[in-house]
Design an enzyme around this catalytic site. Structure first.
Site, PDB file in Angstrom:
ATOM      1  N   HIS A 162       0.334  -0.871  -0.247  1.00 34.47           N
ATOM      2  CA  HIS A 162       0.086   0.252   0.251  1.00 34.47           C
ATOM      3  C   HIS A 162       0.535   0.450  -0.007  1.00 34.47           C
ATOM      4  O   HIS A 162       1.510   1.822   0.689  1.00 34.47           O
ATOM      5  CB  HIS A 162      -0.573  -0.135   1.217  1.00 34.47           C
ATOM      6  CG  HIS A 162      -1.834   1.047   1.176  1.00 34.47           C
ATOM      7  ND1 HIS A 162      -3.445   0.806   1.216  1.00 34.47           N
ATOM      8  CD2 HIS A 162      -1.945   2.356   0.846  1.00 34.47           C
ATOM      9  CE1 HIS A 162      -3.645   1.439   1.183  1.00 34.47           C
ATOM     10  NE2 HIS A 162      -3.495   2.938   0.832  1.00 34.47           N
ATOM     11  N   HIS A 216      -5.484  -0.695   5.980  1.00 30.91           N
ATOM     12  CA  HIS A 216      -5.221   0.505   7.112  1.00 30.91           C
ATOM     13  C   HIS A 216      -6.397  -0.173   8.285  1.00 30.91           C
ATOM     14  O   HIS A 216      -6.624   1.383   8.612  1.00 30.91           O
ATOM     15  CB  HIS A 216      -5.181   1.417   6.569  1.00 30.91           C
ATOM     16  CG  HIS A 216      -5.662   1.911   4.994  1.00 30.91           C
ATOM     17  ND1 HIS A 216      -7.222   2.183   5.347  1.00 30.91           N
ATOM     18  CD2 HIS A 216      -5.360   3.237   4.646  1.00 30.91           C
ATOM     19  CE1 HIS A 216      -7.672   2.324   4.694  1.00 30.91           C
ATOM     20  NE2 HIS A 216      -6.198   2.962   3.309  1.00 30.91           N
ATOM     21  N   ASP A 245       0.779   2.214   3.164  1.00 31.66           N
ATOM     22  CA  ASP A 245      -0.125   3.701   3.249  1.00 31.66           C
ATOM     23  C   ASP A 245       1.271   4.548   2.968  1.00 31.66           C
ATOM     24  O   ASP A 245       0.679   5.546   3.562  1.00 31.66           O
ATOM     25  CB  ASP A 245      -2.051   4.052   3.895  1.00 31.66           C
ATOM     26  CG  ASP A 245      -2.273   4.559   4.149  1.00 31.66           C
ATOM     27  OD1 ASP A 245      -2.082   5.133   2.236  1.00 31.66           O
ATOM     28  OD2 ASP A 245      -3.341   5.185   4.258  1.00 31.66           O
TER      29      ASP A 245
HETATM   30  C1  NCD Z   1      -4.160   8.838   1.095  1.00 34.56           C
HETATM   31  C2  NCD Z   1      -3.318   9.473   0.010  1.00 34.56           C
HETATM   32  O1  NCD Z   1      -2.946  10.556   0.176  1.00 34.56           O
HETATM   33  O2  NCD Z   1      -3.054   9.110  -1.518  1.00 34.56           O
HETATM   34  N1  NCD Z   1      -4.687   9.028   2.737  1.00 34.56           N
HETATM   35  C3  NCD Z   1      -4.725   8.877   3.086  1.00 34.56           C
HETATM   36  O3  NCD Z   1      -4.558   9.471   4.908  1.00 34.56           O
HETATM   37  N2  NCD Z   1      -4.569   7.579   3.847  1.00 34.56           N
HETATM   38  C4  NCD Z   1      -5.315   7.866   0.751  1.00 34.56           C
HETATM   39  C5  NCD Z   1      -5.911   6.881   1.512  1.00 34.56           C
HETATM   40  O4  NCD Z   1      -5.018   6.051   0.942  1.00 34.56           O
HETATM   41  O5  NCD Z   1      -6.947   7.133   1.620  1.00 34.56           O
END
Ligand code: NCD
Length: 421
Positions: free
Chosen positions: A57, A221, A286
């Site tokens: 991710h 997440h 993420d």
């Molecule tokens: C992610 C992004 O900035 O691309 N932001 C986040 O807060 N996780 C988008 C996402 O995965 O929700």
């Protein structure tokens, strides 16, 4: 005279406790034992040798978002954190919503990425699922069941239809499950309230109800122990380092550097999430970089997202040195499990494995954002203890050693539906 190995890692402490030499030829592990002749050897006595991580991710950005990150800076950041495969998320500008966009993304990555990569397809109301699968999408999503930075939410009906099509391909759908309540979010506590843990659980159940098709689901997440349980009943469970290592109490109330979706939770919920460690299938970062300028605005206006591909394994290894978790678990959740789930050839110690390794010293040091490689230049993990790799090997080639990068031969991992044109 046997053909010499291109590389032998000598005196590797294997997770089961045995010490062995690992012989590598043509990008693969060919021998585990002792006595193989080699063109090049690395003595691994006193080092932790891990199969390199697959971070499933990662938002690599690029194009109009290159001030945040691009394939060059993002892949250097990945390698410097012991990650040799990144799975890029499709909420780029424009999103990866057509076979041409996917092919262009693959070309960009082939030209600029220093690490292996795969590209996911976005899931919108009109995603041509079958065509994206044939074009080489690894998986579908993250699918925005709630809006987030650069991601538009889809409705229940649209989700049900998409899951039917994804299931028909035999592919995996990855889901961003959140529920957004009413009100403003001027600070980190309000953000946590509006995008609550309870709402996350309700969203997971909603997604389950939309999946009459029986599509394979992966929940991205998950931010609380309750979400881990709810998601685990329906599919595979991913948790990020930021939900394990950071809580909202560690940030100034209006500090946008701690703004992310799903939000950082309370210190109690963070501890409860650690208690659910055994039920977490996969750790993924993420990695969602934004520039400091974009983040230095009033909290409610700031984009959500935290960079983390470089600090993911290093933070976990510091927890290993503190005897909080086992090295075997870290290898399982950052390398073996994501490779298995996604159908990526596994890195590892057995003959036939992809020869991607990261070699770590057995000493932690506080994270200094100035030494990290993401273009965004900040890290909310600043000062936490971490163990960074000394050497990283990709396909049998040393691609990072003592802070210096060397060119390797990164690979694109297409999904199982790929039909070359
Ligand atoms: C992610 C992004 O900035 O691309 N932001 C986040 O807060 N996780 C988008 C996402 O995965 O929700």
């Amino acid at each position: 005279m046997p053909t010499p190995c291109a590389l032998v890692l000598r005196n590797v402490s294997l997770p089961e406790g045995r010490v062995a030499d690992i012989g590598v030829r043509e990008g693969m592990v060919v021998h585990v034992g002792a006595g193989e002749p080699a063109d090049c050897t690395i003595d691994c006595t006193c080092l932790m040798v891990l199969p390199a991580a697959v971070d499933m991710h990662v938002h690599m950005r690029g194009g109009a978002q290159s001030a945040k990150e691009d394939w060059g800076s993002g892949s250097r950041s990945a390698l410097a954190g012991g990650v040799t495969v990144v799975v890029d998320q499709p909420n780029t500008i424009p999103p990866i919503a057509s076979p041409d966009a996917l092919r262009a993304r693959v070309f960009d990555a082939k030209d600029h990425s220093l690490c292996n990569f795969a590209i996911n397809s976005s899931v919108t109301f009109d995603t041509p699922v079958k065509a994206m699968w044939s074009a080489g999408a690894l998986a579908f999503g993250e699918t925005f069941y709630a809006p987030s930075s650069y991601g538009e939410a889809i409705t229940k009906e649209e989700l049900a239809a998409a899951l039917r099509d994804i299931h028909a391909c035999g592919a995996l759908a990855t889901i961003h499950a959140e529920e957004i309540g009413p009100g403003e979010d001027p600070d980190i506590a309000a953000h946590d309230r509006i995008r609550s843990g309870a709402g996350e659980v309700r969203a997971i159940h909603d997604v389950g109800r939309c999946n009459a098709a029986g599509c394979r689901l992966h929940f991205c997440h998950m931010s609380t122990a309750a979400s881990v349980s709810a998601a685990g009943a329906l599919g595979s469970v991913e948790v990020t380092p930021h939900h394990l290592f950071l809580s909202r109490e560690q940030f100034r109330a209006d500090d946008p550097l701690g703004k992310v979706n799903p939000p950082l939770r309370s210190e109690k919920e963070r501890r409860d999430l650690w208690a659910a460690w055994d039920r977490i299938d996969i750790i993924a970062s993420d990695h969602a970089p934004h520039t400091p300028v974009e983040k230095q605005v009033p909290f409610e206006e700031a984009p959500s997202g935290i960079p983390g591909v470089e600090t993911m394994v290093p933070l976990l290894l510091a927890a290993v040195l503190e005897n909080k978790i086992s090295l075997t678990d870290v290898i399982r959740k950052t390398s073996q499990a994501p490779a298995e789930l996604l159908g990526i050839p596994p890195a590892g110690f057995a003959p036939g494995s992809r020869a991607d390794f990261a070699l770590y010293p057995k000493i932690a040091a506080p994270i200094d954002p100035d030494t990290l490689h993401s273009r965004c230049g900040f890290s909310p993990f600043e000062r936490l203890p971490a163990v960074f790799p000394r050497t990283v090997i990709l396909g049998g080639d040393v691609v990072l050693d003592d802070g210096e990068f060397f060119p390797g031969s990164p690979t694109w991992f297409a999904g199982n539906g790929y039909l070359p044109r």
